[in-house]
Design an enzyme around this catalytic site. Structure first.
Site, mmCIF file in Angstrom:
data_model
loop_
_atom_site.group_PDB
_atom_site.id
_atom_site.type_symbol
_atom_site.label_atom_id
_atom_site.label_comp_id
_atom_site.label_asym_id
_atom_site.label_seq_id
_atom_site.Cartn_x
_atom_site.Cartn_y
_atom_site.Cartn_z
ATOM 1 N N LYS A 1 32.844 -6.414 -0.503
ATOM 2 C CA LYS A 1 33.078 -8.148 -0.858
ATOM 3 C C LYS A 1 32.090 -8.668 0.589
ATOM 4 C CE LYS A 1 34.725 -11.778 0.757
ATOM 5 N NZ LYS A 1 33.893 -13.035 0.425
ATOM 6 N N GLU B 1 37.792 -5.467 13.097
ATOM 7 C CA GLU B 1 36.897 -5.926 14.243
ATOM 8 C C GLU B 1 37.000 -7.464 14.096
ATOM 9 O OE1 GLU B 1 35.385 -4.272 16.431
ATOM 10 O OE2 GLU B 1 35.781 -2.034 15.407
ATOM 11 N N CYS C 1 30.031 -12.209 17.623
ATOM 12 C CA CYS C 1 31.440 -11.869 17.965
ATOM 13 C C CYS C 1 31.216 -11.501 19.362
ATOM 14 C CB CYS C 1 31.947 -10.733 17.378
ATOM 15 S SG CYS C 1 30.756 -9.385 17.074
ATOM 16 N N GLU D 1 37.957 -19.040 20.809
ATOM 17 C CA GLU D 1 36.761 -18.649 20.348
ATOM 18 C C GLU D 1 35.810 -19.976 19.714
ATOM 19 O OE1 GLU D 1 36.040 -16.035 16.793
ATOM 20 O OE2 GLU D 1 34.671 -14.801 18.135
HETATM 21 P P1 NAP Z 1 36.115 -14.911 8.334
HETATM 22 O O1 NAP Z 1 36.348 -16.245 7.872
HETATM 23 O O2 NAP Z 1 37.604 -14.208 9.037
HETATM 24 O O3 NAP Z 1 35.301 -14.260 7.198
HETATM 25 C C1 NAP Z 1 35.112 -12.716 7.282
HETATM 26 C C2 NAP Z 1 35.106 -12.117 5.921
HETATM 27 O O4 NAP Z 1 36.436 -12.275 5.391
HETATM 28 C C3 NAP Z 1 34.334 -13.001 4.933
HETATM 29 O O5 NAP Z 1 33.949 -12.041 3.973
HETATM 30 C C4 NAP Z 1 35.501 -13.926 4.220
HETATM 31 O O6 NAP Z 1 35.011 -14.470 2.937
HETATM 32 C C5 NAP Z 1 36.630 -12.884 4.043
HETATM 33 N N1 NAP Z 1 37.998 -13.457 3.882
HETATM 34 C C6 NAP Z 1 38.307 -14.781 4.386
HETATM 35 N N2 NAP Z 1 39.415 -14.962 4.028
HETATM 36 C C7 NAP Z 1 39.941 -13.851 3.609
HETATM 37 C C8 NAP Z 1 41.256 -13.521 3.345
HETATM 38 N N3 NAP Z 1 42.418 -14.053 3.202
HETATM 39 N N4 NAP Z 1 41.315 -12.151 2.778
HETATM 40 C C9 NAP Z 1 40.412 -11.307 2.654
HETATM 41 N N5 NAP Z 1 39.220 -11.564 3.354
HETATM 42 C C10 NAP Z 1 38.949 -12.937 3.467
HETATM 43 O O7 NAP Z 1 35.196 -14.862 9.673
HETATM 44 P P2 NAP Z 1 33.728 -15.650 9.478
HETATM 45 O O8 NAP Z 1 33.976 -16.989 9.817
HETATM 46 O O9 NAP Z 1 32.923 -15.067 8.477
HETATM 47 O O10 NAP Z 1 33.129 -14.794 10.733
HETATM 48 C C11 NAP Z 1 33.305 -15.018 12.007
HETATM 49 C C12 NAP Z 1 34.274 -14.374 12.825
HETATM 50 O O11 NAP Z 1 34.192 -13.064 12.690
HETATM 51 C C13 NAP Z 1 34.449 -14.628 14.034
HETATM 52 O O12 NAP Z 1 35.836 -14.695 14.500
HETATM 53 C C14 NAP Z 1 33.723 -13.457 14.816
HETATM 54 O O13 NAP Z 1 34.232 -13.381 16.247
HETATM 55 C C15 NAP Z 1 34.125 -12.278 13.879
HETATM 56 N N6 NAP Z 1 33.254 -11.453 14.199
HETATM 57 C C16 NAP Z 1 33.633 -10.236 14.725
HETATM 58 C C17 NAP Z 1 32.879 -9.075 14.988
HETATM 59 C C18 NAP Z 1 33.153 -7.976 15.769
HETATM 60 O O14 NAP Z 1 32.843 -6.714 15.275
HETATM 61 N N7 NAP Z 1 34.335 -7.848 16.497
HETATM 62 C C19 NAP Z 1 31.502 -9.008 14.408
HETATM 63 C C20 NAP Z 1 31.073 -10.264 14.001
HETATM 64 C C21 NAP Z 1 32.033 -11.545 13.454
HETATM 65 P P3 NAP Z 1 34.421 -15.886 2.792
HETATM 66 O O15 NAP Z 1 32.867 -15.741 3.370
HETATM 67 O O16 NAP Z 1 34.236 -15.799 1.195
HETATM 68 O O17 NAP Z 1 35.282 -16.761 3.318
#
Ligand code: NAP
Ligand code: MG
Length: 497
Positions: free
Chosen positions: A175, A250, A284, A385
């Protein structure tokens, strides 16, 4: 007409069972629709999991080096399509072409590394304590893997997960983030072209709360590889505890660059510009805090403000642009709310702090690169963040003080120290609490064959990248072969008294 995409389940292209769809738009030009995607739900996920379970029966018996050959072929196709894919990604999520090309290259590097691991995945053989007995451990596939990815590295992050999972012998329900489904769909198309059999990789588009949750809740999913926010990671971890499924998380970061008074300041400046404003701060590993030694604080801040004010914003498809838009309107509102909080809590706004408008910028979610100085460790903008082009600058008295400030958050992903003093560098390598520390290089720049991940609330101890990824996507099976033709009892026969 924008292109209509579909799910891929068991080798068949499918609309969402409900027939619902959603649009994906270009953040640099919101009127442009990149594609229409199925808005799926639990029923679609369940079908994909069934397909992946079926496909697993054959896939896990297909030799690992052969699985690696298919992944290598996918890497070759990525090489051939690199330029075109980079453009699609820039249209889809906004970062500049230079960076989307790098994002595809990460996928290529991961493909070639993972393919080669198909000929290693080493186990251990060891002598038995008993005569005529043989012992070994080997890596075996786990089963059906759920892959949930964010939008900021639309190619690299899915490949970090999917390529090692495939070579390991797992099958996949994927997904992607709702902001980057087109890149994800193209990756799956490439895997099919490379020879991945039907049902081995399935893609289900839709929201996190519907599709993501259904993946995490499905009992037949044996492991979930998630990259995203800490809040969602915690939710996933709680649900997964119910079936003890294996979860790799992550999550967020609040990374800092330290600049000591003995540093090459020009080099440190290049580092912080790239770290803080590359990908419009939406990494990130972005540099979100800058910790500068008091002796060079004023000078370095002047240098930084001057260079930052000259960064060129715009549509990332134009090669002269340095900073693209934020990914969507909600993200821009969130970033701006942190500007308001920073001002209210008494940080000094040096630059930016508002949306960038005028001319071509009006059609997209642009935000001016923003610098706050004199930030105190207890301020919100020093702790949370932001995921945007906002840099919080803090002053340190010594290397120990700088490291203490750097460690003062709930996160621990990346870190950087600029110094020419060997003692400072080694102290930093030892005392910084982070998964990654760079000496004289910015907080961003991970290489795909090295372990990637963070400590504290950035993750749950797993690492992606290189061989480490295979530790997550395989189980260790220990085997004893006794060829003595008699009952032999470990611990008992050998040590009788
Ligand atoms: P996010 O809102 O947590 O979304 C990440 C993924 O999870 C998306 O595919 C999202 O779907 C899905 N998701 C959202 N709610 C969910 C739920 N309740 N259950 C299961 N899946 C769910 O994060 P983002 O805004 O896309 O990305 C930014 C974040 O990612 C930042 O905090 C960043 O630091 C972190 N990040 C971490 C790394 C690392 O390697 N540590 C790398 C890159 C990014 P939708 O898109 O449909 O909402
Ligand atoms: Mg988009």
């Amino acid at each position: 007409m924008p292109k209509a995409f579909r799910n891929l389940i068991g080798g068949q292209e499918k609309d969402a069972v409900s027939g619902r769809t959603f649009e994906n738009r270009n953040p640099a030009d919101w009127n442009e629709i990149v594609g229409i995607f199925p808005k799926s739900e639990k029923r679609d996920v369940d079908a994909a999991v069934d397909a992946a379970k079926q496909a697993y029966k054959e896939w896990h018996l297909f030799p690992a080096p052969k699985r690696g050959d298919i992944v290598k072929k996918a890497g070759d196709i990525l090489v051939a399509r690199k330029g075109e894919l980079a453009k699609q990604m820039t249209r889809e999520m906004g970062k500049v072409l230079l960076e989307t090309r790098g994002d595809v290259q990460e996928g290529i590097d991961t493909a070639y590394y993972s393919a080669s691991e198909g000929r290693r995945m080493f186990g251990v053989t060891a002598p038995s304590e008993l005569p005529d007995k043989f012992t070994m451990s080997m890596r075996v596939p786990v089963g059906v893997a759920g892959v949930i990815s964010p939008w900021n590295f639309p190619m690299a992050i899915p490949t970090w997960k999917i390529f090692p999972a495939l070579v390991s012998g797992d099958t996949i329900v994927f997904k992607p983030a709702s902001d980057t489904p087109a890149t994800a769909a193209t990756l799956v198309e490439i895997l099919v072209e490379a020879g991945v059999p039907a049902g081995v990789v399935n893609i289900v588009h839709g929201t996190g709360s519907e599709v993501g949750m259904a993946i995490v809740q499905n009992d037949d999913i044996e492991l979930v590889s998630f990259t995203g926010s800490t809040a969602v990671g915690k939710k996933i971890s709680e649900i997964a505890a119910g079936t003890l499924k294996r979860v790799s998380l992550e999550l967020g970061g609040k990374n800092a660059e330290i600049v000591m008074d003995d540093a090459n300041l020009e080099l440190a400046l290049d580092g912080v510009l790239w770290g803080a404003f590359g990908t419009t701060g939406q990494r990130c590993t972005a540099t979100s805090r800058l910790i500068v030694h008091e002796k060079v604080y004023d000078k370095f801040l002047d240098m930084l403000a001057e260079r930052t004010s000259r960064l060129k914003l715009g549509n990332g498809l134009d090669e002269s642009i340095e900073v693209g838009p934020l990914v969507n309107e909600a993200q821009r509102e969130k970033v701006h709310s942190y500007t308001e909080i920073g001002k209210r809590e008494g940080a000094r706004l040096v630059l930016g702090g508002e949306s960038a408008r005028g001319g071509n910028l009006d059609g997209g979610w642009f935000y001016k690169p923003t610098i706050f100085a004199d930030v105190a460790p207890e301020m919100t903008i020093a702790r949370e963040e932001i995921f945007g082009p906002v840099l919080s600058v803090m002053k340190a008295k010594s290397i120990d003080h700088a490291i203490e400030l750097l460690n003062g958050t709930i996160y621990g992903l990346s870190s950087a120290v600029y110094t020419k003093n060997l003692n400072h560098a080694f102290k930093a390598m030892r005392d910084i609490k982070a998964g990654i520390t760079y000496i004289n290089a910015p907080t961003i720049g991970a290489e795909t064959h090295m372990p990637f991940g963070g400590v504290k609330q950035t993750g749950n101890g797993h690492r992606e990248g290189g061989a480490s990824a295979f530790e997550f996507f395989t189980e260790i099976k220990t085997v004893y072969v006794d060829y003595s033709d008699r009952l032999q009892r470990a611990q008992i026969d050998t040590y009788k008294n």
